[in-house]
Design a protein around this motif. Sequence first.
Motif, PDB file in Angstrom:
ATOM      1  N   PHE A 108      -6.786  -3.081 -12.122  1.00  0.00           N
ATOM      2  CA  PHE A 108      -5.756  -2.022 -12.707  1.00  0.00           C
ATOM      3  C   PHE A 108      -4.776  -1.123 -13.430  1.00  0.00           C
ATOM      4  CE2 PHE A 108      -4.539  -5.547  -8.514  1.00  0.00           C
ATOM      5  CZ  PHE A 108      -6.199  -4.712  -7.850  1.00  0.00           C
ATOM      6  N   GLY A 149      -8.579  -7.123  -6.285  1.00  0.00           N
ATOM      7  CA  GLY A 149      -8.917  -6.818  -7.632  1.00  0.00           C
ATOM      8  C   GLY A 149      -9.366  -8.185  -8.066  1.00  0.00           C
ATOM      9  N   GLY A 187      11.406  -8.956   0.492  1.00  0.00           N
ATOM     10  CA  GLY A 187       9.382  -9.233   0.292  1.00  0.00           C
ATOM     11  C   GLY A 187       9.955  -7.464  -0.209  1.00  0.00           C
ATOM     12  N   ILE A 188      10.392  -6.916  -0.312  1.00  0.00           N
ATOM     13  CA  ILE A 188      10.282  -5.237  -0.728  1.00  0.00           C
ATOM     14  C   ILE A 188       9.862  -5.728  -2.199  1.00  0.00           C
ATOM     15  CG2 ILE A 188      11.499  -2.765  -1.255  1.00  0.00           C
ATOM     16  CD1 ILE A 188      10.762  -3.965   2.164  1.00  0.00           C
ATOM     17  N   TRP A 189       8.742  -4.732  -2.333  1.00  0.00           N
ATOM     18  CA  TRP A 189       8.445  -4.564  -3.688  1.00  0.00           C
ATOM     19  C   TRP A 189       9.478  -3.580  -4.806  1.00  0.00           C
ATOM     20  CZ3 TRP A 189       5.081  -7.694  -5.864  1.00  0.00           C
ATOM     21  CH2 TRP A 189       4.389  -7.856  -7.278  1.00  0.00           C
ATOM     22  N   GLY A 217     -10.053  -4.444  -3.085  1.00  0.00           N
ATOM     23  CA  GLY A 217      -8.537  -4.231  -4.439  1.00  0.00           C
ATOM     24  C   GLY A 217      -8.412  -2.225  -4.520  1.00  0.00           C
ATOM     25  N   ILE A 248      -7.017  -7.865 -13.901  1.00  0.00           N
ATOM     26  CA  ILE A 248      -7.615  -7.181 -13.373  1.00  0.00           C
ATOM     27  C   ILE A 248      -7.670  -6.022 -13.921  1.00  0.00           C
ATOM     28  CG2 ILE A 248      -7.966  -6.198 -11.037  1.00  0.00           C
ATOM     29  CD1 ILE A 248      -6.108  -7.890 -10.203  1.00  0.00           C
ATOM     30  N   PHE A 259       2.616  -0.294   0.294  1.00  0.00           N
ATOM     31  CA  PHE A 259       2.801  -0.156  -0.367  1.00  0.00           C
ATOM     32  C   PHE A 259       3.813  -0.119  -1.673  1.00  0.00           C
ATOM     33  CE2 PHE A 259       0.202   3.774  -0.008  1.00  0.00           C
ATOM     34  CZ  PHE A 259      -0.953   3.706  -0.730  1.00  0.00           C
ATOM     35  N   LYS A 260       5.073  -0.889  -0.661  1.00  0.00           N
ATOM     36  CA  LYS A 260       6.528  -1.589  -0.676  1.00  0.00           C
ATOM     37  C   LYS A 260       6.270  -2.499  -0.791  1.00  0.00           C
ATOM     38  CE  LYS A 260       7.887   3.053  -1.594  1.00  0.00           C
ATOM     39  NZ  LYS A 260       8.001   3.806  -3.028  1.00  0.00           N
ATOM     40  N   THR A 261       5.581  -3.482  -0.631  1.00  0.00           N
ATOM     41  CA  THR A 261       5.726  -4.593  -0.235  1.00  0.00           C
ATOM     42  C   THR A 261       5.257  -5.447  -1.084  1.00  0.00           C
ATOM     43  OG1 THR A 261       4.650  -5.887   1.393  1.00  0.00           O
ATOM     44  CG2 THR A 261       6.798  -4.077   1.667  1.00  0.00           C
ATOM     45  N   ARG A 262       6.106  -6.841  -1.189  1.00  0.00           N
ATOM     46  CA  ARG A 262       5.211  -8.488  -1.954  1.00  0.00           C
ATOM     47  C   ARG A 262       3.730  -8.305  -1.210  1.00  0.00           C
ATOM     48  NH1 ARG A 262       9.091 -12.435  -2.878  1.00  0.00           N
ATOM     49  NH2 ARG A 262       8.747 -13.000  -0.329  1.00  0.00           N
ATOM     50  N   PHE A 263       3.683  -8.360  -0.039  1.00  0.00           N
ATOM     51  CA  PHE A 263       2.544  -8.732   0.845  1.00  0.00           C
ATOM     52  C   PHE A 263       1.651  -8.028   0.062  1.00  0.00           C
ATOM     53  CE2 PHE A 263       0.384  -7.461   4.793  1.00  0.00           C
ATOM     54  CZ  PHE A 263      -0.962  -9.110   4.817  1.00  0.00           C
ATOM     55  N   PHE A 284       3.800   1.775   4.140  1.00  0.00           N
ATOM     56  CA  PHE A 284       4.993   0.823   3.968  1.00  0.00           C
ATOM     57  C   PHE A 284       4.543   0.062   2.941  1.00  0.00           C
ATOM     58  CE2 PHE A 284       8.994  -1.118   3.658  1.00  0.00           C
ATOM     59  CZ  PHE A 284      10.064  -0.232   2.837  1.00  0.00           C
ATOM     60  N   ARG A 319       0.787  -5.030  -1.969  1.00  0.00           N
ATOM     61  CA  ARG A 319       0.614  -6.220  -3.590  1.00  0.00           C
ATOM     62  C   ARG A 319      -0.094  -6.738  -3.580  1.00  0.00           C
ATOM     63  NH1 ARG A 319       2.612  -4.242  -8.295  1.00  0.00           N
ATOM     64  NH2 ARG A 319       2.968  -1.733  -7.685  1.00  0.00           N
ATOM     65  N   TYR A 320       0.519  -8.306  -3.251  1.00  0.00           N
ATOM     66  CA  TYR A 320      -0.782  -8.764  -3.697  1.00  0.00           C
ATOM     67  C   TYR A 320      -2.232  -9.191  -2.238  1.00  0.00           C
ATOM     68  CZ  TYR A 320       3.186 -12.694  -5.224  1.00  0.00           C
ATOM     69  OH  TYR A 320       3.661 -12.725  -6.037  1.00  0.00           O
ATOM     70  N   TYR A 358      -3.939  -6.355  -2.364  1.00  0.00           N
ATOM     71  CA  TYR A 358      -4.080  -5.232  -3.827  1.00  0.00           C
ATOM     72  C   TYR A 358      -5.417  -6.884  -4.837  1.00  0.00           C
ATOM     73  CZ  TYR A 358      -3.148  -0.818  -1.962  1.00  0.00           C
ATOM     74  OH  TYR A 358      -3.786   0.169  -1.325  1.00  0.00           O
ATOM     75  N   ILE A 359      -3.742  -7.111  -5.028  1.00  0.00           N
ATOM     76  CA  ILE A 359      -5.134  -8.138  -6.473  1.00  0.00           C
ATOM     77  C   ILE A 359      -5.455  -9.336  -5.534  1.00  0.00           C
ATOM     78  CG2 ILE A 359      -3.679  -9.959  -7.478  1.00  0.00           C
ATOM     79  CD1 ILE A 359      -0.516  -8.677  -7.530  1.00  0.00           C
TER      80      ILE A 359
END
Lengths: 530, 329
Positions: free
Chosen positions: A361, B206, A381-383, B273, A358, B193-197, B190, B199-200, B202-203
């Motif tokens: 990004f 995007g 699931g916390i990044w 995105g 992307i 910005f802070k979880t996989r969900f 939160f 981020r996905y 955004y991805i």
Amino acid sequence: MADADAVLTVHNVSKRYADVFAVESISMAAPRNSVVGIVGENGAGKSTLFNIMSGLVRPDTGRIELNGREIRPANYREATLLGISRVFQEQALIPNIPVYENIVLSYEDRFVRWGQLLDIGRMVEVAERVVSAFGLDIDVRRRTSDYPFSIRQAIEIARACLVSQELLGIQYPIVLLDEPTSALGRGEEEAFFRLIAKIKQHGTVLFVSHRLSEVLAVSDIIYVLKDGHLIATVDPADATEHVLHGLMVGRERDADYYHEAEQLDVSEAPPVFSVAGLCKTGEYQDVALQVRRGEVLGIGGLLDSGKSALGKGASGVVAPDAGTVAVSGARPISPNLGHLVRRGLGYVPAERHTEGMIVDFSVAWNISLASGADLFSSRFGIWRRNREAEVAKHYVELLHIKASDIATVCSTLSGGNQQKVVLAKWLCRTPKVLILDNPTRGVDAGAKEELYRLIRELTGSGLGVLLITDDLLELIGLSNRVVIMQHGRVTAVVDAPPGAKPTERDLVALMVGANVTTEVSASPNRRTLH
Amino acid sequence: MTSKKSTTSTQLWPATLLRARIGMWLPLVVVCALVIFFHMGSPAFLTLRNLSAVSGQASTLLLASTGATFVILMGSIDLSVGAITLLVGAVTVMLLRALGLGVSALLVGIMLGASFGMVNGLIFAFGAIPSFVVTLGSLSMYTGLAWQLLQGRALSLNSPAFENLAIGQSVPYFPNIALFALGAWLFMTFVCFKTRFGRYMYIIGGGESVARNAGIPVRRYKIFAFILSGAMAGLAGALAVARLGAAGPTLGTDLLLNTLAAIVVGGTSLSGGVGGVQRTLIGVLIITLLDNGLNLMDVNQYVQNVIKGAVVIAAVLISQDRRKLTVMK
């Protein structure tokens, strides 16, 4: 050069993009009522030449003459008004309107009466004249999509050829055919040849194709391009496919560039990736292959060989109809990218900007993209931002990615650095096997060399690579073994140990279907060098 | 030396980035400008009483918008948010009257909303129909169902404990519903910005095919996003009826425009995105302040709509990189 018969002549035309000549001082002539074949590898300059002739690209230097008068079409429209029309690889007809509307498309202003009303009757009349002059027995009032592909192609060619005669009074129209047969089935070729013969009666055809047998069969004269230069003018009467290939390829391969000395002997190594019985209707059939530990297994083939589709199928991006793959010693499974990624597979698609990364990004976000399910998120699931930053920094340094920091937006990076980011996306997972589809496409020569070195280092530490590429030298230079595909099937496997690599000519002969590789190269007296 | 520096700094901020910067700060500037403007226009505007009312009004919108932001972020659209709010509100009131659920009706509301959202998500992900079409259809279905249930009348509820969830004031002058909304917004920020969900989201927004080529289970996360959007709309519906003490046929009708307006004005791009849940709060403030301030200034309802629409278009014109806007997925 310019003979009196020539309708279209090109004099010393050059076009440069950045530092690279797409075409350099090319001169050629297209005689009246003839078929001119133009052949060359990908990137030889065929499309640029067509783009210049059809007004899509302005040459830097040189000129084009039509019937002895210089022309400078500023866009495609102007070119068509001069009588030069082009039939593109992808069909340009609008499917859901009647045939006659397609035939007079963009010339509607010639059918206006009483101010704004279209004279449908006359449109149909003209369209009927055009198709019947071409011997097509179709109802021009029917929807275009009602007709099969080959008929639609004939309609398009008829339009390109005759509308300018019919409506503009052009006596000798020029038709540029760009890979017209690539989408045709084998049975439809006959009809296509008859079509070419038809156009020849009306005007001049310039014909670009990868299918050399066709070019030989229909052309009156063949120009061979290589790396932007016109290197030979061939009379098809005394040439063969192999002669043409010999002229088209035959570049010098630098063994150091591909780090061939570092190529491992993997004949005893265990397989890290096995494909068995992979099938997808219309794409590839019954493909089986094994990538060994530390090996680069190259796949070569023409555009319609199905090699890219095989890459998508083996990685599970596009599910195949049947067949299994296995990473390392794991149980064979039906390909599914999510599962295979967890087992240690990575896939680098050919279209970097739309599928590989992307570009809006950052470097860090792109590197972490494929590892969200394990490396970069906790059980809940916390990044993991800190780990993401660390890993990204590590790979920016390790691969010498030229980015000011990991927050740099990827669209600002060069092609080579972008591709390194795409590779880092997989490397951070320490994969066992990578499937690379044209990994150096759109990458400059220096960055290519870096990528080749990287591939050598990675295979040196045990990674298996399945390399799908259109670049023959890359295929030969990098691969331990080369698999040749033809019409979706594996037709040959060629060993490529350092010091005894196959030549481009050997591979091309296999790709186009000749079973023998003993053909001699072109003898000098057959060439007209410029 | 100095001149050299300034040239490099301008190079560092090409037009697109500058646009992104404007997009980031402009909404905040607009909020301040609106506060000053309405303060001068109406003495009643900057009073505790009015601000308390504003926070109550803003809450339903904020709850519904935070969930829908995720859907926009992944490049899709959820038009059914208002309809889910209405349907959940209606069902909640009926359940409260029939069963006397009390406070636990809130959970029922969330679950109902989530399942309506899941219907959207499943049809969208498996039917491969544009989300615009799916949610346009479900918007009509859910609204129709709700009207059928309500028979065109407003149903009042009589459950002080449940109503207290929204109109009680644990903090003086600050209704509980606003606490819920702010809490939910914080939590969703939160998540964003802070979880996989997050981020996905955004991805996928995007580059969906990039996500596919990286082995991300795109379809599953698309469904998750619609479930979340539905759940938040359900929560908004349950709390809205608690605040109003009734469910009427017009509940949630203004949410269709207002959620999208708040999200977009806040700076989340419809192309996906770009943006985030945190921005939606500002968008909600802008929309709510406009509504409230124009009311106080006695601007008539029709003109209000004209102004609100113009603000939305202006916000998008200024802040979004329109070259990237393609057909909505």
